[in-house]
Every structure is written in C-alpha cells, then in structure tokens.
Write an enzyme that holds these catalytic residues in place. Structure first.
Site, mmCIF file in Angstrom:
data_model
loop_
_atom_site.group_PDB
_atom_site.id
_atom_site.type_symbol
_atom_site.label_atom_id
_atom_site.label_comp_id
_atom_site.label_asym_id
_atom_site.label_seq_id
_atom_site.Cartn_x
_atom_site.Cartn_y
_atom_site.Cartn_z
ATOM 1 N N TYR A 73 0.863 -1.137 0.101
ATOM 2 C CA TYR A 73 -0.030 0.075 -0.065
ATOM 3 C C TYR A 73 1.066 1.272 0.045
ATOM 4 O O TYR A 73 0.778 1.986 -1.025
ATOM 5 C CB TYR A 73 -0.957 -0.030 1.132
ATOM 6 C CG TYR A 73 -1.566 1.214 1.429
ATOM 7 C CD1 TYR A 73 -2.364 1.948 0.694
ATOM 8 C CD2 TYR A 73 -1.877 1.689 2.973
ATOM 9 C CE1 TYR A 73 -3.004 3.081 0.865
ATOM 10 C CE2 TYR A 73 -2.686 2.725 3.203
ATOM 11 C CZ TYR A 73 -3.122 3.346 2.302
ATOM 12 O OH TYR A 73 -3.936 4.619 2.671
ATOM 13 N N ILE A 74 1.609 1.266 1.039
ATOM 14 C CA ILE A 74 2.461 2.639 1.077
ATOM 15 C C ILE A 74 3.760 2.598 0.191
ATOM 16 O O ILE A 74 4.060 3.692 -0.482
ATOM 17 C CB ILE A 74 2.951 2.748 2.685
ATOM 18 C CG1 ILE A 74 1.658 3.004 3.685
ATOM 19 C CG2 ILE A 74 3.857 4.315 2.697
ATOM 20 C CD1 ILE A 74 2.044 3.025 4.963
ATOM 21 N N ASP A 78 -6.654 -2.006 21.525
ATOM 22 C CA ASP A 78 -6.786 -0.754 20.869
ATOM 23 C C ASP A 78 -6.866 0.329 21.944
ATOM 24 O O ASP A 78 -7.648 0.429 22.946
ATOM 25 C CB ASP A 78 -8.204 -0.618 20.263
ATOM 26 C CG ASP A 78 -8.337 -1.122 18.768
ATOM 27 O OD1 ASP A 78 -7.187 -1.448 18.232
ATOM 28 O OD2 ASP A 78 -9.347 -1.552 18.325
ATOM 29 N N ASN A 100 8.658 -9.646 -1.804
ATOM 30 C CA ASN A 100 8.523 -11.044 -1.767
ATOM 31 C C ASN A 100 7.002 -11.453 -2.394
ATOM 32 O O ASN A 100 6.950 -12.457 -2.407
ATOM 33 C CB ASN A 100 9.061 -11.588 -0.673
ATOM 34 C CG ASN A 100 8.074 -11.403 0.653
ATOM 35 O OD1 ASN A 100 6.952 -10.664 0.417
ATOM 36 N ND2 ASN A 100 8.415 -11.916 1.982
ATOM 37 N N ALA A 153 7.188 -5.194 5.429
ATOM 38 C CA ALA A 153 6.875 -5.533 6.607
ATOM 39 C C ALA A 153 5.442 -6.131 6.864
ATOM 40 O O ALA A 153 4.694 -6.053 6.033
ATOM 41 C CB ALA A 153 6.789 -4.509 7.698
ATOM 42 N N TYR A 205 4.072 -6.706 17.104
ATOM 43 C CA TYR A 205 4.187 -5.886 15.860
ATOM 44 C C TYR A 205 4.946 -4.715 16.290
ATOM 45 O O TYR A 205 6.028 -4.137 15.644
ATOM 46 C CB TYR A 205 2.777 -5.589 15.236
ATOM 47 C CG TYR A 205 2.926 -4.348 14.303
ATOM 48 C CD1 TYR A 205 3.583 -4.713 13.216
ATOM 49 C CD2 TYR A 205 2.359 -3.168 14.610
ATOM 50 C CE1 TYR A 205 3.762 -3.843 12.155
ATOM 51 C CE2 TYR A 205 2.466 -2.116 13.622
ATOM 52 C CZ TYR A 205 3.115 -2.443 12.493
ATOM 53 O OH TYR A 205 3.299 -1.395 11.777
ATOM 54 N N PHE A 229 1.118 7.097 12.038
ATOM 55 C CA PHE A 229 -0.168 7.084 12.710
ATOM 56 C C PHE A 229 -1.048 6.282 11.699
ATOM 57 O O PHE A 229 -0.893 5.455 11.216
ATOM 58 C CB PHE A 229 -0.616 8.388 13.385
ATOM 59 C CG PHE A 229 0.032 8.757 14.751
ATOM 60 C CD1 PHE A 229 1.524 8.757 14.382
ATOM 61 C CD2 PHE A 229 -0.376 8.831 15.954
ATOM 62 C CE1 PHE A 229 2.334 8.967 15.593
ATOM 63 C CE2 PHE A 229 0.256 8.679 16.681
ATOM 64 C CZ PHE A 229 1.828 8.899 17.162
ATOM 65 N N ASN A 230 -2.484 6.711 11.546
ATOM 66 C CA ASN A 230 -3.215 6.022 10.686
ATOM 67 C C ASN A 230 -3.306 6.344 9.385
ATOM 68 O O ASN A 230 -3.793 7.385 8.877
ATOM 69 C CB ASN A 230 -4.737 5.954 11.220
ATOM 70 C CG ASN A 230 -4.791 5.005 12.734
ATOM 71 O OD1 ASN A 230 -4.165 5.465 13.404
ATOM 72 N ND2 ASN A 230 -5.346 4.186 12.416
ATOM 73 N N ASN A 288 10.120 -11.490 10.064
ATOM 74 C CA ASN A 288 9.992 -10.756 8.845
ATOM 75 C C ASN A 288 10.438 -9.072 9.019
ATOM 76 O O ASN A 288 11.235 -8.695 8.317
ATOM 77 C CB ASN A 288 8.493 -10.520 8.482
ATOM 78 C CG ASN A 288 8.196 -11.758 7.388
ATOM 79 O OD1 ASN A 288 8.306 -11.312 6.267
ATOM 80 N ND2 ASN A 288 7.802 -12.730 7.955
HETATM 81 N N1 UFG Z 1 -12.202 -0.165 13.898
HETATM 82 C C1 UFG Z 1 -13.386 -0.561 14.135
HETATM 83 N N2 UFG Z 1 -13.776 -1.775 13.238
HETATM 84 C C2 UFG Z 1 -13.073 -1.997 12.181
HETATM 85 C C3 UFG Z 1 -11.959 -1.524 12.113
HETATM 86 C C4 UFG Z 1 -11.330 -0.784 12.950
HETATM 87 O O1 UFG Z 1 -14.358 0.047 14.956
HETATM 88 O O2 UFG Z 1 -13.718 -2.884 11.339
HETATM 89 C C5 UFG Z 1 -11.718 0.726 14.918
HETATM 90 C C6 UFG Z 1 -10.555 0.278 15.775
HETATM 91 O O3 UFG Z 1 -10.999 -0.248 16.861
HETATM 92 C C7 UFG Z 1 -9.593 1.525 15.953
HETATM 93 C C8 UFG Z 1 -10.015 2.420 14.717
HETATM 94 O O4 UFG Z 1 -11.129 1.941 13.949
HETATM 95 O O5 UFG Z 1 -10.429 2.314 16.965
HETATM 96 C C9 UFG Z 1 -8.907 2.368 13.692
HETATM 97 O O6 UFG Z 1 -8.630 0.907 13.473
HETATM 98 P P1 UFG Z 1 -7.687 0.572 12.431
HETATM 99 O O7 UFG Z 1 -7.557 -1.092 12.402
HETATM 100 O O8 UFG Z 1 -7.782 1.207 11.055
HETATM 101 O O9 UFG Z 1 -6.194 1.243 12.863
HETATM 102 P P2 UFG Z 1 -5.373 0.970 14.234
HETATM 103 O O10 UFG Z 1 -5.393 2.317 14.788
HETATM 104 O O11 UFG Z 1 -5.718 -0.271 14.766
HETATM 105 O O12 UFG Z 1 -3.848 0.546 13.550
HETATM 106 C C10 UFG Z 1 -3.049 1.356 13.017
HETATM 107 C C11 UFG Z 1 -2.074 0.550 12.118
HETATM 108 C C12 UFG Z 1 -1.577 -0.129 12.661
HETATM 109 C C13 UFG Z 1 -0.648 0.385 13.830
HETATM 110 C C14 UFG Z 1 -1.517 1.420 14.557
HETATM 111 C C15 UFG Z 1 -0.674 2.140 15.544
HETATM 112 O O13 UFG Z 1 -2.828 0.250 10.891
HETATM 113 O O14 UFG Z 1 -0.372 -0.930 11.694
HETATM 114 O O15 UFG Z 1 -2.093 2.274 14.061
HETATM 115 O O16 UFG Z 1 -1.115 1.856 16.973
HETATM 116 F F1 UFG Z 1 0.112 -0.544 14.567
#
Ligand code: UFG
Length: 334
Positions: A11-12, A285, A32, A75, A141, A170-171, A92
């Site tokens: 993606y990135i 989370d 890979n 990664a 991770y 971040f996200n 990895n």
């Molecule tokens: N969420 C939902 N429903 C879903 C998916 C996510 O409610 O189907 C919520 C999660 O609980 C979270 C928010 O939406 O509160 C964002 O979730 P993501 O899975 O999109 O992203 P994350 O914040 O969990 O993770 C991101 C990166 C990770 C990284 C992390 C840093 O994707 O790789 O930020 O803490 F590790």
C-alpha cells in the site's frame, strides 16, 4: 537518486514508487509478494522478487543498481496476527531489517528511511504523542519495529557515515488522487476500507469496536494521515539526508477523529447508507492515538496537503469503488 523501495508492491510502498518517479528518481522495487501485489508495481520499474532474508541477493541488487538510498516499507503489519505469531513478526520485520542492513553494509549504501509505527508508543503516556514520548510497545508488531529502531541507533554509532530517518506512522489512509493505486490488504482490518466495503455492499456491515472508551462519543479516536502526504515526508527526508544524520519523526495530521465521526464523514462522501453494528472492544486498541508532527513540519518542511477528512475518504472511495476486488482482476500497470 537511485533508490530501492522495499515493499514496493504494498500500500504505502506503491505510493512511494509513484512519487519518487514523478520527482525524477530512479526506483527499483524489492518485494517478496507475500502481501504485496505485482499489479501495484508499474511494468517499467525494475522489480526483484526477493525475500528480505536473502542478504546476498539484496547485496547484489544494491551493487548492480548502484543504489544510493533505501526506503524500507516491507513488513507485516497486523497487530492481532503478531500476537498469535510473534516469531513470524520478528523474523520478517526485525531479522528482515538486519538482513537488509547487512547487505547495505557490505555494499556501502548509507542512507536508510524506515517505516516505524505509533504502535511503538503502546498505550501512550501523553496526548498528543511527541517523538520524545516513552516508547513502550504492547504487542509483538510494535516490538518488532521498536527493535529495528534500536538496531539503527547502534548501527549509526558503529558506522558514523550511516544515516537514517525513522518515521512513526499514525493511521495511514486514502489513495492516490486518481484512484489508480490504493489499499488492498487481505484480510483487510483497517477502518476506512471496511467502512467503504459496507457502503458498497462488499461487506454486510461495519462493526464498530467499542462504544465505552473515555472519549466524547465513546469510540476510539485516531489520527488519519493521507498516504501521499506521508510519502512526501519520505522524499524530503531521503533527499535532505546528510552523512551520519539520525532523525525521528511522527507522521500524523494532528487532528483526531472518532470511529463515529469517520462513519459520518464516509456517509457524506459516499452518499450511501452504511449498515453498522456496535460490538465489544477489539483487544489492544488504545482509546486515543494523536500525533504531534510539528518536528517533521519544522525540520523537513513537511506540509500535509490533505487536512479535511472527507477529502481523504473521497480518495479511498475512488480507489475502492473502481477496484471492488482490490488488485484482483486488475491488469498489470503500464
Ligand atoms: N475499527 C472499528 N472497526 C473496524 C476496524 C477498525 O471499529 O472494522 C476501529 C478500531 O477499533 C480503531 C480504529 O477503528 O479504534 C482504527 O482502526 P484501524 O485498524 O484502522 O487502525 P489502528 O489504529 O488499529 O492501527 C493503525 C495501524 C497499525 C498500527 C497502529 C498504531 O494500522 O499498523 O495504527 O497503533 F500499529
């Protein structure tokens, strides 16, 4: 510059390849293809299907292509999977980086840009999160990335010419403006794609994980940064990098959006109903993850172009609506 992008089929990484080429750099991709997609890599970009474990093959590539700098995106990224399969993540992400750095040492490549993560802060001690905020990962991770950060510090001490920039993401969200490349994970765990899958009927409904967080509407708050803005910081870092410099930056927008706010924004963008269910919290989370990215702005001259959440979601929508199966059935890009 001659730049190697690892994970260029991801993606990135795929967005980085595009921007680097647009800026006139010569790009080579290593992937890979375990999670990366061949279709995401343009046909006229030299591509090497090599695993990070293959130190010798990487060293040959670096020498043959006269690589001057490496952007290391390759990664595994799923927090939940990392809890189940920690060794896979250390192999990895951590051992993979060691192998890559070894090949760089062997061939005298001294510039490295590394994709780290907000997950290295764990449950953060302060909000917003600064680069100086204590790093205490809470899952394999995060630890697998933290280890690489530590290895980089040691390597830069041992080799005073070695230079690196670490970005803690971040996200990351959205897709390139024309919607031709975008996020295509399998399984897809991220919020925005899943919301959009529910909007387009690819998924029955979006599950909101937890409504009892200590936030104004009870859902988690995150800091979403557009993938092209994020990648732009990498270009600034790589081109400005001086021998022996070691830098660390958070990359986020500095604005927090709750899951419910994201749903509302997605409804406005897609003009569709989004079937939603509210379920229990997802393990691991944190309630709020918010970056302070002033350092990147000040030192690198980074200026995110996407400041509006609807605009970010709109780019993701353009990608998903035109590629409902991700890269499946997508022709190789020219
Ligand atoms: N969420 C939902 N429903 C879903 C998916 C996510 O409610 O189907 C919520 C999660 O609980 C979270 C928010 O939406 O509160 C964002 O979730 P993501 O899975 O999109 O992203 P994350 O914040 O969990 O993770 C991101 C990166 C990770 C990284 C992390 C840093 O994707 O790789 O930020 O803490 F590790």
């Amino acid at each position: 510059m001659n730049i190697l992008v690892t994970g260029g089929g991801g993606y990135i990484g795929s967005h980085a390849v595009r921007q680097l080429r647009e800026a006139g750099h010569a790009v080579v991709v290593l992937d890979n293809l375990v999670t990366g997609r061949r279709e995401a890599i343009p046909n006229d970009v030299p591509f090497y299907k090599i695993d990070l474990a293959e130190t010798e093959a990487i060293a040959q590539l670096l020498a043959n292509r006269r690589i001057e700098g490496v952007m290391h995106f390759a990664a595994l990224i799923q927090v939940g999977e990392s809890v189940q399969k920690p060794l896979l993540y250390y192999k990895n992400n951590t051992a993979g980086a060691i192998s890559l750095l070894t090949a760089m040492r062997q061939t005298g490549v001294k510039k490295f840009v590394f994709s780290s993560t907000a997950a290295t802060y764990g449950e953060p001690e302060e909000t917003p999160i600064y680069e100086t905020t204590a790093q205490k990962p809470i899952n394999p991770y995060g630890w697998s990335k933290w280890c690489v950060e530590q290895i980089l510090r040691n390597e830069a001490y041992a080799d005073r010419d070695f230079a690196f920039t670490i970005f803690r993401y971040f996200n990351v969200a959205g897709a390139t403006a024309d919607g031709s490349i975008g996020e295509s994970h399998d399984p897809e765990t991220h919020l925005i794609p899943n919301i959009l899958f529910a909007a387009m009927g690819k998924k029955e409904k979006i599950s909101v994980f937890g409504t009892d967080y200590p936030t104004p509407d009870g859902t988690c708050i995150r800091d979403y940064v557009h993938v092209d803005d994020l990648v732009a910081a990498h270009l600034f870092a790589m081109t400005a990098m001086k021998s022996g410099e070691t830098r660390y930056y958070n990359l986020g927008s500095g604005s927090g959006y709750s899951v419910k706010e994201m749903l509302d924004a997605a409804k406005t963008v897609t003009k569709r109903e989004i079937p939603t269910e509210y379920v229990a919290r997802r393990e691991g989370d944190p309630a709020i993850l918010l970056a302070n990215s002033d350092k990147a702005k000040k030192e690198l001259g980074w200026k995110p172009q996407y400041t509006d959440m609807a605009a970010i979601i709109e780019t993701a929508w353009r990608w998903h609506a035109t590629h409902p199966a991700g890269y499946e059935k997508t022709k190789r890009r020219q």
